[in-house]
Design a protein around this motif. Sequence first.
Motif, PDB file in Angstrom:
ATOM      1  N   ILE A 172       0.587  -1.918  -0.190  1.00 18.37           N
ATOM      2  CA  ILE A 172       0.032  -0.119   0.047  1.00 18.37           C
ATOM      3  C   ILE A 172       0.924   1.328  -0.492  1.00 18.37           C
ATOM      4  O   ILE A 172       0.884   2.433  -0.699  1.00 18.37           O
ATOM      5  CB  ILE A 172      -1.019   0.093   1.399  1.00 18.37           C
ATOM      6  N   GLY A 173       2.076   1.276   0.427  1.00 11.14           N
ATOM      7  CA  GLY A 173       2.506   2.648   0.771  1.00 11.14           C
ATOM      8  C   GLY A 173       3.640   2.729  -0.151  1.00 11.14           C
ATOM      9  O   GLY A 173       3.280   3.995  -0.941  1.00 11.14           O
ATOM     10  N   GLU A 174       4.387   1.224  -1.366  1.00  5.82           N
ATOM     11  CA  GLU A 174       4.383   1.791  -2.382  1.00  5.82           C
ATOM     12  C   GLU A 174       2.807   1.997  -3.466  1.00  5.82           C
ATOM     13  O   GLU A 174       3.648   3.684  -4.355  1.00  5.82           O
ATOM     14  CB  GLU A 174       5.406   0.497  -3.280  1.00  5.82           C
ATOM     15  N   ILE A 175       2.322   1.649  -3.433  1.00  5.00           N
ATOM     16  CA  ILE A 175       1.312   2.436  -4.546  1.00  5.00           C
ATOM     17  C   ILE A 175       0.687   3.797  -3.867  1.00  5.00           C
ATOM     18  O   ILE A 175       0.910   4.940  -5.176  1.00  5.00           O
ATOM     19  CB  ILE A 175       0.204   1.317  -3.972  1.00  5.00           C
ATOM     20  N   GLY A 176       0.551   3.987  -2.878  1.00  2.38           N
ATOM     21  CA  GLY A 176       0.949   5.066  -2.615  1.00  2.38           C
ATOM     22  C   GLY A 176       1.706   6.338  -3.006  1.00  2.38           C
ATOM     23  O   GLY A 176       1.743   7.630  -3.088  1.00  2.38           O
TER      24      GLY A 176
END
Lengths: 163, 429
Positions: free
Chosen positions: B47-51
Amino acid sequence: MSTSLQAVREIVTASSSGQAALLQVLLAVQDSSPENYVSEEAVNEIAHLLGVSRSRVYSTASFYSVISLKPRGRHIVRVCINAPCENAGKQAVLIALEQELGVSLGGTTADGRFTLEGVSCLGACYMSPAIKIDNRLYGDLTPEAAVAIIRSYGEEDTIEHTA
Amino acid sequence: MSTPHDSANSVFRLGLFRDFPTLMHYRDFGGYQALANALSGSPEAVIGEIGAAGLRGRGGAAFPTAAKLQMVRDNPPGVRYVICNADEGEPGTFKDRFIMTHIPFQLLEGMAIAAYAVGAAQGFIYIRHEYPEAQETMRRAIAAARAAGLLGADILGSGFSFDIEIFSGAGSYLCGEETALLSSIEGKKGRPRLKPPYPTQCGLWGKPTLINNVETLANIPPIVDRGSAWYRALGTADSHGTKLISLSGDVVRRGLYEVPFGTTFREIIYDYGGGLKQGRLKAVNIGGASGVVVPPWELDCPLEYDACGQRGITIGSGAVFVMDDSRSVLENVRNRIDFFLHESCGKCTPCREGLRQAGRIIHKTLAGEAVLADIDNLERYTRTMQNAAFCGLGQAAGNSLISSLKYFRDDYEAMCRDQNQAAPKEATA
């Protein structure tokens, strides 16, 4: 001839997805019908087997434009009526199809071979005007090309019939 | 699909366009490395990478994808679902069909990564009935991925299990609205539900549900595989990555193009599409039937969420439909209003009656029977729909009409039967 009740039972039994059944069952029952529709008997049987009311089945069936509660032709000819196809000459193609088949939009030919329908977008705007006959897509059409395609279906049907 | 920019900067795995794209071929192009990466790390890291990549929903609403993933993840432990919205019914749009028929595994990989991020074990792909070939390709791709241990129980030996089922739509455009789509899977009429609660908390059968568009989910593997920095570098400071554009109408090369954010609409039409087949440019419809109609002088606007938003342009699903000067803007808008009138579910009055009245006035105008007061009423009815309709369909149904009144009001007024005649009683009522 509509779908046999036995076929409806087999479709409902095969739809093991359980909860997500009703719309998919309606589509499968319609696909198995030579007249491309869901009959009153089929509605009753679906309601009985899925344990839902007949009104619920009718409510769902009547909402979706793909599902027909009236008999249709063996082949469904769907003409895209949206802006990209309309701008690219859909009206001339539609008139040619209506003349060739002898029916207007929504009609079924007297021999029960074709039903002509309008459809909202076939996702083929890059080759508009486009039509779909059953599951086959045809694009970049002229009125003449559309008529030729219909005639090729006529021949296929005749060959199947006499074979 | 073609991309004038380097394929190394493409989000979509080029070179995979065959009659049936095989899993082996997809893996040769680096496919499924992202899923392996994701499974070796934590859901939070995904989720962090997509964010960090700044991915926004490609279905039209442009909601930040990571925020949606986090909302589903934040629910108390329990059953949750991932749904791919493949009910692409927006006239002028054909990008999702392309992804499903040519790069199905990129979508499946994206769904599996999203499911891992939110903790879902079951997914659905809701594909419109008009795309039987896409349904067939996706079924074959699901079977192949399952056989290779990339779907189903214990994916890649990680202990994570996730499976996908295909669900066919039945000819309702409205089912592209996420809550209507949920109702449809549940076997009901595809009518929208009141929000909140949002599907992220109370979705399919009351369970937390992630619903994303095909293109959004297909963006996830390259982000996880190549990193958010690579992805951000593709677009602009405001809008990241690339966008699939469905180009149609009176251009030389109609088709699907992957363009980096920041490309102007003029470049899309002239550089990618080869310009007009004949005549001069009259108007461009951007964003599909629910999008806007703009004149040529707006085309230097870059494809960017902020820049477009400031000019009232809706990127929507990425449809660009070109009209030359032999076309009637009114006829075009009439077609769109007729479309929405047919597709409206009738649940709320502003949409049901507003579209009926808008349709009546446009038909009257085209017949040369309208007066100027009718045009004012047309604008009023449409504003009411935009402000008061229950769901996105009704709210967006008048976008093409309002924008055409803004830019092409002269075309409407020229069709009125007498410029000086007072409005009849019926029209002013």
